[in-house]
Design an enzyme around this catalytic site. Sequence first.
Site, mmCIF file in Angstrom:
data_model
loop_
_atom_site.group_PDB
_atom_site.id
_atom_site.type_symbol
_atom_site.label_atom_id
_atom_site.label_comp_id
_atom_site.label_asym_id
_atom_site.label_seq_id
_atom_site.Cartn_x
_atom_site.Cartn_y
_atom_site.Cartn_z
ATOM 1 N N LEU A 6 14.526 12.973 -22.926
ATOM 2 C CA LEU A 6 14.202 13.214 -21.521
ATOM 3 C C LEU A 6 13.346 14.472 -21.414
ATOM 4 C CD1 LEU A 6 17.370 12.352 -19.397
ATOM 5 C CD2 LEU A 6 15.308 11.009 -19.801
ATOM 6 N N HIS A 7 12.100 14.341 -21.806
ATOM 7 C CA HIS A 7 11.196 15.478 -21.672
ATOM 8 C C HIS A 7 10.639 15.476 -20.266
ATOM 9 C CE1 HIS A 7 7.554 12.963 -22.261
ATOM 10 N NE2 HIS A 7 8.401 12.232 -22.955
#
Lengths: 84, 635
Positions: free
Chosen positions: A14-15
């Site tokens: 989850l960048h």
Amino acid sequence: MVCAKTTVLHESGLHMRPAQEFVSAVANYPCKVVIKVGENCVNGKSILSVMAAGIQKGTPIEICCEGPQEQEALVAALEVLAKV
Amino acid sequence: MGVADLLSPQRIELNLSLQDKQAVLERLVELESRGDAIIDLEAFRRDMMAREAQGGTAVEAGIAVPHAKSSAVRYPSLAVVTLKKGIDCGALDGVPSDLFFMIAVPADAELHMAVLARLTTLLMEPEFLQQLRKAATPEEFLHLVDEFEQRLPQLDSKWQEAPTATVLAVTACPTGIAHTYMAADALERAGQHLGVTVKVETQGAGGTKNKLTPQEIRQCTAVIIAAGREVDMSRFQGIKVLRVSVNEGIYRAEELVQRAASGDAPVYGGVDLPREVERIGVRSYRQLMNGVSHMLPFVIGGGILTALAFLLDDMSLGYAHFGSNTPVSAWLRAIGQAALGFMLPILAGFTSVAIADRPGMMVGFVGGALAASGATLAAPEGSGAPAGFLGAMIAGFAGGYLMVGLKKLLDRLPGTIEGIKSILLYPVAGLLMVGLFMCLINPFVGALNSALYGSLQVLGPQSRIVLGALLAGMMSIDMGGPFNKAAYLFGTSTLAALATGQESDVMAAVMIGGMVPPLVIALATTFCKSCFTPEERKSGAVNYILGLCFVTEGAVPFAASDPLRVLPACILGSAVAGGLSMLFGCAVPAPHGGIFLCPVMINPGGYLAALAAGSLAGMLLLAVLKKNRTILREH
């Protein structure tokens, strides 16, 4: 409160982009959205907090929504996570 | 170790007045260049803008985090710009952005996440943000980051290991057509597989591609040299270097990359320090092949233009200058010969470079030129008896080892004159030494040449067939050296003794002796494929043309790389052809021209038959000799 367990499928975790997408998907629901990663609970409506959790691909997480429209918010959250 | 370590006051600029996002991004990219994390600023800028184009990087609370995972980045680095007045960057919460943190990370997803998470963890603290915005100087800003970061738990994520391993490689094979690139591919693939950044410089026939920069070399973990010939090592002083063959580069790429990435390699310290133990034969071959591979284009280009000169010439204008009668052919011949004139200096020069690195270049070139001119102490302008390619090989090795010796000798001099060594002492002393050496060797070559020519003249009316075989065989012995020149001179002298336009059978035998060697090579590369490397086979085909046009030089690269097998085969083939040419009574009226003389020669059919027979005989012997060749191959 409603909760659901899922796994992060995004190649790079989850960048920033997935975090932005996640937050914009749940931001409009009035309920609280929390992502539980292990012992940690992070605010699912803050891009900063989601990114700060540094959730890598394959990490099991639990999403909990509490308050008005919690059901809809949870569905929206799961949908956006499944859409890789 | 943490966010503060990725920052530097140089890369922080506070309270700027910039009008739009693009200006801020450009400023940040510029700041990233202040440090050595970025290998290629342009590439990084491209990657950064490409990421930005995919979607804004404004987060919330006035913070924006433009970032790029880029192979142009060596290790993670941050740059900061703060604005007096925020600008709208499309943040979800609608707050104008005034705090920009640019993250540059190598192409490594996990590392990127680690940096991003750590930075955003810090930025979640409202008090921290408030203080950051009040910071007056970059130093103060950095101090705040450090101070707040102390309150966070220690990091244990992998980015503490940064800078990440970067492996560089150089690949080169003797001909530079296939293996160079196969090894490069293999190493790059291995890098991707192992998650190691690998950059490969290829030194192929088309020149050096993807050249390693001095900065990259300085900062890499280790360099892999996968080469079947010498490469210039001087730029790797003090760097960890793994030296292997091209084949190992292809077949053991992963193992090599792994070893290099872990830094398990000896530090390169100059030509005299330990390198891989290598048999002298193998090493000499590799050094020689460095010369041969550089010589090839000269032979092919010059040879083909010379052949074209004959093709386009007008024979009716005269025999004596056939090949340069018309302006076009004269021009072609002149530039063809100019290229061929470089053969020996290039062969010697690059052999010498392979031995002594750059200092060897000048002495090798000059040694090769002296071998070509046949200069002696008494006749410094040249004696008319060139030493040929065998002489150039001697010059290359002699030049290289003279320089190695000279370097050892000068090592004892005080360090203060280090600077003038390479710009003054090596060139001057080296030139004197190689000049003396060649001028002492050349008289023997000249004497041999005179003796041979003399004995040919007193040979008297022997059997014509034996004479033809002898002269033709001599043409092949050294392809441009004393034997070749003595035979050729004898041939032209018989021609000169006749009236213009009269045919000489001796000249015909001499010429056929010079036509056979390239044809032997060409036939062997066609019909005995297993005896040659793929690269040799490709350049072998050109030899059909060169042989038919009497451009003996075509065979020189092959002869130089394996003289003990190629020369006997060529000598036999030439001798057979020369004897048959005499037997059939063939005779030519001109000293050059190859098969283009067919219309004006006596018994052209017999000449072609002799040529075919000699070439086949040579090819068969070469096939037999090469069959047992076990070493020194690229396969």
